[in-house]
Motif scaffolding. Structure first.
Motif, PDB file in Angstrom:
ATOM      1  N   LYS A  70       0.863  -1.185   0.000  1.00  0.00           N
ATOM      2  CA  LYS A  70       0.000   0.000   0.000  1.00  0.00           C
ATOM      3  C   LYS A  70       0.898   1.234   0.000  1.00  0.00           C
ATOM      4  O   LYS A  70       1.661   1.457   0.937  1.00  0.00           O
ATOM      5  CB  LYS A  70      -0.924   0.004   1.218  1.00  0.00           C
ATOM      6  CG  LYS A  70      -1.939  -1.129   1.212  1.00  0.00           C
ATOM      7  CD  LYS A  70      -2.857  -1.054   2.425  1.00  0.00           C
ATOM      8  CE  LYS A  70      -3.895  -2.183   2.411  1.00  0.00           C
ATOM      9  NZ  LYS A  70      -4.796  -2.120   3.594  1.00  0.00           N
ATOM     10  N   LEU A  71       0.788   2.016  -1.070  1.00  0.00           N
ATOM     11  CA  LEU A  71       1.637   3.188  -1.242  1.00  0.00           C
ATOM     12  C   LEU A  71       0.803   4.463  -1.157  1.00  0.00           C
ATOM     13  O   LEU A  71      -0.327   4.510  -1.647  1.00  0.00           O
ATOM     14  CB  LEU A  71       2.341   3.160  -2.604  1.00  0.00           C
ATOM     15  CG  LEU A  71       2.964   1.839  -3.057  1.00  0.00           C
ATOM     16  CD1 LEU A  71       3.524   1.994  -4.459  1.00  0.00           C
ATOM     17  CD2 LEU A  71       4.054   1.408  -2.085  1.00  0.00           C
ATOM     18  N   THR A  72       1.366   5.483  -0.554  1.00  0.00           N
ATOM     19  CA  THR A  72       0.762   6.821  -0.567  1.00  0.00           C
ATOM     20  C   THR A  72       1.542   7.680  -1.554  1.00  0.00           C
ATOM     21  O   THR A  72       2.764   7.801  -1.453  1.00  0.00           O
ATOM     22  CB  THR A  72       0.802   7.465   0.827  1.00  0.00           C
ATOM     23  OG1 THR A  72       0.083   6.634   1.744  1.00  0.00           O
ATOM     24  CG2 THR A  72       0.161   8.843   0.805  1.00  0.00           C
ATOM     25  N   VAL A  73       0.816   8.255  -2.523  1.00  0.00           N
ATOM     26  CA  VAL A  73       1.450   9.028  -3.590  1.00  0.00           C
ATOM     27  C   VAL A  73       0.884  10.452  -3.575  1.00  0.00           C
ATOM     28  O   VAL A  73      -0.313  10.655  -3.369  1.00  0.00           O
ATOM     29  CB  VAL A  73       1.199   8.372  -4.964  1.00  0.00           C
ATOM     30  CG1 VAL A  73       1.761   9.247  -6.090  1.00  0.00           C
ATOM     31  CG2 VAL A  73       1.823   6.982  -5.015  1.00  0.00           C
ATOM     32  N   THR A  74       1.766  11.431  -3.801  1.00  0.00           N
ATOM     33  CA  THR A  74       1.329  12.820  -3.914  1.00  0.00           C
ATOM     34  C   THR A  74       1.829  13.415  -5.223  1.00  0.00           C
ATOM     35  O   THR A  74       2.623  12.785  -5.940  1.00  0.00           O
ATOM     36  CB  THR A  74       1.828  13.658  -2.721  1.00  0.00           C
ATOM     37  OG1 THR A  74       1.138  14.909  -2.699  1.00  0.00           O
ATOM     38  CG2 THR A  74       3.329  13.897  -2.793  1.00  0.00           C
ATOM     39  N   ALA A  75       1.357  14.634  -5.538  1.00  0.00           N
ATOM     40  CA  ALA A  75       1.724  15.301  -6.791  1.00  0.00           C
ATOM     41  C   ALA A  75       2.023  16.770  -6.503  1.00  0.00           C
ATOM     42  O   ALA A  75       1.492  17.364  -5.560  1.00  0.00           O
ATOM     43  CB  ALA A  75       0.597  15.185  -7.806  1.00  0.00           C
ATOM     44  N   TYR A  76       2.870  17.380  -7.360  1.00  0.00           N
ATOM     45  CA  TYR A  76       3.220  18.790  -7.242  1.00  0.00           C
ATOM     46  C   TYR A  76       3.031  19.467  -8.596  1.00  0.00           C
ATOM     47  O   TYR A  76       3.439  18.916  -9.637  1.00  0.00           O
ATOM     48  CB  TYR A  76       4.672  18.966  -6.802  1.00  0.00           C
ATOM     49  CG  TYR A  76       4.967  18.480  -5.404  1.00  0.00           C
ATOM     50  CD1 TYR A  76       4.864  19.334  -4.309  1.00  0.00           C
ATOM     51  CD2 TYR A  76       5.353  17.156  -5.181  1.00  0.00           C
ATOM     52  CE1 TYR A  76       5.141  18.883  -3.018  1.00  0.00           C
ATOM     53  CE2 TYR A  76       5.622  16.698  -3.891  1.00  0.00           C
ATOM     54  CZ  TYR A  76       5.521  17.570  -2.821  1.00  0.00           C
ATOM     55  OH  TYR A  76       5.788  17.118  -1.545  1.00  0.00           O
ATOM     56  N   ASP A  77       2.405  20.656  -8.595  1.00  0.00           N
ATOM     57  CA  ASP A  77       2.347  21.410  -9.841  1.00  0.00           C
ATOM     58  C   ASP A  77       3.652  22.171 -10.032  1.00  0.00           C
ATOM     59  O   ASP A  77       4.538  22.144  -9.167  1.00  0.00           O
ATOM     60  CB  ASP A  77       1.122  22.334  -9.888  1.00  0.00           C
ATOM     61  CG  ASP A  77       1.155  23.432  -8.813  1.00  0.00           C
ATOM     62  OD1 ASP A  77       2.260  23.779  -8.346  1.00  0.00           O
ATOM     63  OD2 ASP A  77       0.079  23.948  -8.467  1.00  0.00           O
ATOM     64  N   CYS A  78       3.775  22.860 -11.167  1.00  0.00           N
ATOM     65  CA  CYS A  78       5.041  23.538 -11.474  1.00  0.00           C
ATOM     66  C   CYS A  78       5.241  24.804 -10.650  1.00  0.00           C
ATOM     67  O   CYS A  78       6.293  25.435 -10.744  1.00  0.00           O
ATOM     68  CB  CYS A  78       5.110  23.839 -12.964  1.00  0.00           C
ATOM     69  SG  CYS A  78       5.198  22.340 -13.989  1.00  0.00           S
TER      70      CYS A  78
END
Length: 304
Positions: free
Chosen positions: A231-239
């Motif tokens: 089970k992985l927790t993933v996040t994202a970043y905008d520019c």
């Protein structure tokens, strides 16, 4: 001496009359104000200050000459700029005169601007002088100039993942170039702030990595005996470096490698003498990895 004094007096009267004629001539509103034909502006959303190129300046040839400091206050206003008028429907801008004598003005937003609703605005503008007169007939207007204003974005939104959860299944003992892809979007209007620049696996010490496009792959061969599911927790970043409003859960199940083997038999069987026959392996069968292959072989064997 009297003749000479009369001559000086006549010259002084002539000078005064000449100045008065100049003043009267200045009262005639002969010319229209002049402005550029096109303006380009930039304004940041949630701000009202518009930066124009070229600056908003109206000129008028009726502007009087400065004969002397004492005469400036008596000169008429025909050469001054009294205002700017914006034309268009629902234009969220206004134009204001800063200095009537120089014709300098500014354009500013009347309300909060939203780049996500409208990135650009186009309208026309006119300048008018102060030579109105009693009935307003002497006021003159410039030609209509076109104004293009671009609304600059601010990074007010964060990335949002398209799915609440992502799932995938892999076979143990294999390294994958791509197990699955996660994807986030951003509601900002500009290319910079609406683009997702990177993804990150927040869960520490897991044998997976994620690239800038959201593709997840394993960094080592996985073992079903070691872990049935990750089970992985993933996040994202905008520019603009805004992090996702909510991280997303990724579940990766490990499927064991299939091996052909006999199943359904006991290694130990107890038999009581005198009880008759006893089936040793009543449920024994051959477990294969490819059931379709087994059915094909069985069909061919029956057809012999």
């Amino acid at each position: 001496m009297r003749f000479r004094g009369n001559k000086q007096f006549a010259s002084a009267v002539g000078l005064v009359l000449g100045l008065l004629c100049a003043v009267e001539a200045a009262k005639v509103n002969k010319h229209k104000p002049w402005i550029e034909t096109t303006y380009h502006g930039i304004v940041t959303e949630n701000d009202d200050k518009v930066i124009l190129d070229p600056p908003l300046i109206a000129l008028d040839k009726d502007a009087p000459l400065r004969y002397a400091e004492s005469f400036e206050v008596t000169l008429t206003k025909e050469g001054e700029i009294c205002g700017f008028r914006i034309h268009g429907q629902n234009v969220p801008f206004e134009a204001v005169v800063l200095d009537k004598s120089t014709g300098e003005g500014v354009i500013r937003a009347k309300e909060k601007l939203d780049c996500e609703l409208q990135k650009e605005h186009t309208f026309t503008i006119q300048a008018y002088d102060c030579g109105e007169g009693p009935d307003g007939a002497n006021m003159k207007k410039s030609h209509k100039a076109t104004v293009h204003i671009q609304v600059n974005d601010i990074n007010e939104y964060s990335p949002v993942f398209k799915e609440k959860t992502y799932k995938a299944t892999v076979i143990e003992g294999k390294k994958y170039d791509n197990i699955l892809k996660v994807e986030a979007v951003d509601a900002d209007c500009s290319f910079q702030f609406s683009q997702i620049c990177s993804y990150e696996i927040v869960t520490p010490d897991v044998p997976f990595t994620i690239d800038k496009d959201g593709f997840i792959k394993n960094t080592e061969k996985l073992s079903y005996g070691k872990e049935h599911m990750y089970k992985l927790t993933v996040t994202a970043y905008d520019c603009g470096k805004n992090r996702a409003s909510e991280d997303v859960l990724v579940k990766i199940s490990i499927k064991p490698t299939c091996r052909t083997s006999w199943q359904g038999f006991n290694k130990r069987t107890e038999y009581e003498p005198g009880t008759g026959s006893l089936a040793l392996f009543p449920s024994m069968h051959l477990e294969t990895c490819d059931k379709a292959w087994m059915c094909s072989c069985l069909r061919k064997w029956l057809q012999r």
